[in-house]
Design a protein around this motif. Structure first.
Motif, mmCIF file in Angstrom:
data_model
loop_
_atom_site.group_PDB
_atom_site.id
_atom_site.type_symbol
_atom_site.label_atom_id
_atom_site.label_comp_id
_atom_site.label_asym_id
_atom_site.label_seq_id
_atom_site.Cartn_x
_atom_site.Cartn_y
_atom_site.Cartn_z
ATOM 1 N N LEU A 141 75.101 -55.455 -1.493
ATOM 2 C CA LEU A 141 73.784 -54.654 -2.273
ATOM 3 C C LEU A 141 74.716 -53.419 -2.646
ATOM 4 C CD1 LEU A 141 71.963 -55.554 1.014
ATOM 5 C CD2 LEU A 141 70.443 -55.341 -0.827
ATOM 6 N N TRP A 142 74.335 -53.184 -4.487
ATOM 7 C CA TRP A 142 74.199 -52.205 -5.028
ATOM 8 C C TRP A 142 73.398 -51.044 -5.096
ATOM 9 C CZ3 TRP A 142 76.118 -57.170 -6.567
ATOM 10 C CH2 TRP A 142 76.958 -57.077 -6.773
ATOM 11 N N PRO A 143 73.488 -49.920 -5.112
ATOM 12 C CA PRO A 143 72.635 -48.831 -5.155
ATOM 13 C C PRO A 143 70.923 -49.211 -6.183
ATOM 14 C CG PRO A 143 74.497 -47.755 -5.476
ATOM 15 C CD PRO A 143 74.452 -49.501 -5.625
ATOM 16 N N VAL A 144 69.573 -49.638 -5.661
ATOM 17 C CA VAL A 144 69.393 -49.229 -6.592
ATOM 18 C C VAL A 144 68.993 -48.504 -7.592
ATOM 19 C CG1 VAL A 144 67.635 -47.495 -5.492
ATOM 20 C CG2 VAL A 144 66.506 -49.969 -6.865
ATOM 21 N N VAL A 145 68.896 -49.266 -9.058
ATOM 22 C CA VAL A 145 68.700 -48.576 -10.735
ATOM 23 C C VAL A 145 67.081 -48.245 -10.563
ATOM 24 C CG1 VAL A 145 70.966 -49.508 -10.915
ATOM 25 C CG2 VAL A 145 69.210 -51.079 -11.518
ATOM 26 N N GLU A 146 67.127 -47.466 -12.057
ATOM 27 C CA GLU A 146 66.108 -47.507 -12.914
ATOM 28 C C GLU A 146 65.968 -48.183 -14.003
ATOM 29 O OE1 GLU A 146 62.744 -44.234 -14.997
ATOM 30 O OE2 GLU A 146 64.247 -43.672 -13.171
ATOM 31 N N THR A 147 65.317 -49.112 -14.179
ATOM 32 C CA THR A 147 65.460 -49.455 -16.289
ATOM 33 C C THR A 147 64.481 -48.501 -16.555
ATOM 34 O OG1 THR A 147 64.127 -51.776 -14.692
ATOM 35 C CG2 THR A 147 66.552 -51.684 -14.678
ATOM 36 N N VAL A 148 64.977 -49.147 -17.923
ATOM 37 C CA VAL A 148 63.561 -48.371 -19.137
ATOM 38 C C VAL A 148 63.524 -49.297 -19.481
ATOM 39 C CG1 VAL A 148 62.776 -46.455 -20.771
ATOM 40 C CG2 VAL A 148 64.229 -46.181 -18.487
ATOM 41 N N GLN A 149 62.151 -50.269 -20.498
ATOM 42 C CA GLN A 149 61.927 -50.933 -21.130
ATOM 43 C C GLN A 149 61.300 -50.317 -22.843
ATOM 44 O OE1 GLN A 149 62.588 -54.575 -19.613
ATOM 45 N NE2 GLN A 149 63.070 -52.961 -17.372
ATOM 46 N N GLN A 150 61.869 -51.457 -23.570
ATOM 47 C CA GLN A 150 61.656 -51.153 -24.918
ATOM 48 C C GLN A 150 61.245 -52.866 -25.545
ATOM 49 O OE1 GLN A 150 64.220 -48.642 -27.063
ATOM 50 N NE2 GLN A 150 64.394 -49.856 -28.327
ATOM 51 N N ASP A 151 60.164 -52.527 -25.883
ATOM 52 C CA ASP A 151 59.216 -53.596 -25.773
ATOM 53 C C ASP A 151 59.734 -55.055 -25.540
ATOM 54 O OD1 ASP A 151 57.790 -52.275 -28.409
ATOM 55 O OD2 ASP A 151 59.960 -52.336 -29.321
ATOM 56 N N GLY A 152 59.537 -54.712 -24.158
ATOM 57 C CA GLY A 152 59.667 -56.126 -23.095
ATOM 58 C C GLY A 152 61.401 -56.266 -23.292
ATOM 59 N N VAL A 153 62.665 -55.525 -23.479
ATOM 60 C CA VAL A 153 63.840 -55.707 -23.347
ATOM 61 C C VAL A 153 64.384 -54.378 -23.201
ATOM 62 C CG1 VAL A 153 65.504 -56.259 -24.599
ATOM 63 C CG2 VAL A 153 63.732 -56.834 -25.288
ATOM 64 N N CYS A 154 65.094 -54.674 -21.604
ATOM 65 C CA CYS A 154 65.545 -53.755 -20.877
ATOM 66 C C CYS A 154 66.640 -52.410 -21.962
ATOM 67 C CB CYS A 154 66.408 -54.086 -19.947
ATOM 68 S SG CYS A 154 67.656 -53.121 -18.947
ATOM 69 N N ALA A 155 66.378 -51.681 -21.812
ATOM 70 C CA ALA A 155 67.207 -50.716 -22.719
ATOM 71 C C ALA A 155 68.224 -49.842 -22.348
ATOM 72 C CB ALA A 155 65.787 -49.827 -23.993
ATOM 73 N N GLU A 156 67.514 -49.444 -20.928
ATOM 74 C CA GLU A 156 68.636 -48.056 -20.021
ATOM 75 C C GLU A 156 68.440 -48.428 -18.665
ATOM 76 O OE1 GLU A 156 67.505 -44.426 -23.184
ATOM 77 O OE2 GLU A 156 66.662 -44.075 -20.833
ATOM 78 N N VAL A 157 69.437 -48.171 -17.960
ATOM 79 C CA VAL A 157 69.733 -48.367 -16.880
ATOM 80 C C VAL A 157 70.167 -47.285 -16.274
ATOM 81 C CG1 VAL A 157 70.588 -49.692 -15.217
ATOM 82 C CG2 VAL A 157 69.297 -51.311 -16.810
ATOM 83 N N ILE A 158 69.832 -45.783 -15.326
ATOM 84 C CA ILE A 158 70.000 -45.285 -14.994
ATOM 85 C C ILE A 158 70.239 -45.582 -12.856
ATOM 86 C CG2 ILE A 158 69.728 -43.103 -14.156
ATOM 87 C CD1 ILE A 158 67.072 -42.979 -16.648
ATOM 88 N N ALA A 159 71.946 -45.439 -12.450
ATOM 89 C CA ALA A 159 72.321 -46.099 -11.607
ATOM 90 C C ALA A 159 73.025 -45.010 -10.622
ATOM 91 C CB ALA A 159 73.001 -47.052 -11.562
ATOM 92 N N PRO A 160 72.501 -44.268 -9.847
ATOM 93 C CA PRO A 160 71.589 -44.899 -8.905
ATOM 94 C C PRO A 160 70.350 -44.642 -8.912
ATOM 95 C CG PRO A 160 72.711 -43.293 -7.332
ATOM 96 C CD PRO A 160 73.415 -43.275 -8.778
ATOM 97 N N ALA A 161 69.076 -44.814 -8.918
ATOM 98 C CA ALA A 161 68.187 -44.469 -9.311
ATOM 99 C C ALA A 161 67.424 -43.523 -8.986
ATOM 100 C CB ALA A 161 66.507 -46.038 -8.697
ATOM 101 N N PRO A 162 66.578 -42.238 -10.164
ATOM 102 C CA PRO A 162 66.892 -41.092 -9.257
ATOM 103 C C PRO A 162 65.268 -40.916 -7.951
ATOM 104 C CG PRO A 162 67.299 -40.793 -11.641
ATOM 105 C CD PRO A 162 67.172 -42.382 -11.265
#
Length: 400
Positions: free
Chosen positions: A220-241
């Protein structure tokens, strides 16, 4: 290369007798494209069945054809040791024919079905005790209106099959807003219902990437935060703060869910478990993707073993690599096409010159607004600084 004598072997065992392992990837998009470098590093051969000429993975596309056509897929399978996927759109009946002739398929059809059909996914996850939003299948407007009354007048409605990047998903307050989808059910040979879910009030969206090989090893990788833009993943921050809970508690909870699903569904390869973190700190599973996933692109530079290398290791039953991060923080930003005018090469060159510490990935696609044409990753020690640098580099590539 595929035959019935392979059915009880791993691809690695078979290739140990006959030579190099050849992995066949169905689908010629950017996910297949990004499997090519690690395949070379691992000493694997790779072939791609692309849907059309000139796709992202064209340089490894040894075949072009419709993945829904059994004859096309079977002919492609004869040239490889193991089949895996760039997407989840190969019909179950085609996959069944592959298995019947001894072809190795990873993930296997009995697992992949839960990524292909959202209703089957909800049923299975509920059965094995994975936390999910309140849901119901609805076959007509009256059933949807009843569900809306149950969940407070607003719900998310999804088509059971085929939706991605925000497609096949609607937020509704009345059944009439899904009337066209109900009408389409009559002509659908597979689905006879829509999936209705509560509209979850959440703090943010997360993704837990997990890999499992046929012998049962899980990474398993560290869990990440994803930010969506109009239903599409725009940003991924690893690891999730850390937000609603401590980082350690969040990782422990996300990893437990990822491991439970990978084991319970007997997944082989990489899987992304997309989740909501609710306002009170709970995790609810939203979607599954049984292949490398947008939320794992950060791992190319941000992890010792990228999701693409790990997927190849897993589907050939090779020992899995370390998923530890190479730096404390990594941020991936999708480049979503940019303006229709202005050639990508000009913007790309300017971005490379202006941001030498960023890692740019171009998918070889024509640029148009909203289309995923590449991504940018920055790694470093401070999440806020890395996020700022990644956004600046992606904006340069997208807009010049």
């Amino acid at each position: 290369m595929a035959n019935n004598s392979h059915s009880a072997e791993t691809a690695a065992t078979a290739a140990g007798r006959a030579g190099k392992i050849r992995v066949g990837v169905i689908g010629g998009g950017q996910l297949a494209r990004m499997m090519i470098p690690p395949a070379t590093h691992l000493g694997l051969e790779i072939s791609v069945l692309a849907e059309a000429p000139g796709m992202s993975a064209a340089r490894a596309a040894d075949a072009v054809g419709d993945c829904r056509d059994a004859a096309t897929v079977m002919q492609f399978a004869e040239t490889v040791d193991v089949i895996t996927f760039d997407h989840e759109h190969v019909p179950q009946e085609v996959l069944a024919q592959l298995l019947a002739t001894g072809v190795q398929v990873h993930p296997q059809p009995h697992s992949l079905q839960y990524a292909q059909d959202k209703i089957l996914m909800r049923q299975k996850l509920s059965e094995i005790g994975v936390p999910v939003p309140t849901w119901a299948t609805v076959q007509n407007p009256a059933e949807l209106d009843a569900f809306l009354a149950q969940v407070g007048g607003k719900a998310v409605v999804k088509t059971a099959r085929g939706g991605y990047d925000g497609k096949g998903v609607r937020v509704v307050t009345a059944a009439a807003e899904a009337a066209d989808w109900f009408a389409a059910l009559e002509a659908d040979p597979v689905s006879d219902a829509l999936l209705a879910e509560e509209l979850v009030p959440f703090e943010r969206e997360l993704s837990q990437l997990v890999a499992r090989r046929p012998s049962g090893e899980v990474a398993l990788w560290p869990v990440v935060e994803t930010v969506q833009q109009d239903g599409v993943c725009a940003e991924v921050i690893a690891p999730a703060p850390a937000v609603a809970t401590t980082a350690a508690k969040l990782q422990e909870a996300a990893a437990a869910i990822g491991r439970q699903i990978a084991t319970g569904l007997e997944v082989t390869g990489v899987m992304a478990v997309e989740m909501f973190e609710t306002l009170d700190g709970r995790l609810l599973v939203n979607e599954l993707a049984m292949r490398p996933h947008n939320s794992g692109h950060f791992s190319i530079e941000g992890s010792i073993t990228s999701q693409f290398e790990q997927h190849l290791r897993a589907v050939t039953d090779l020992p899995l690599g370390s998923t530890a991060m190479t730096r404390p923080a990594a941020v991936m930003i999708n480049v979503l096409g940019g303006p229709a005018e202005g050639p990508m090469p000009v913007r790309y060159n300017r971005a490379l010159a202006a941001h030498p510490a960023a890692k740019f990935h171009s998918y070889g696609k024509d640029s148009r607004p909203g289309r995923k044409v590449g991504h940018v990753t920055v790694i470093g020690d401070d999440t806020a600084q890395v996020l700022q640098a990644a956004r600046a580099a992606a904006a340069e590539m997208e807009n010049g």
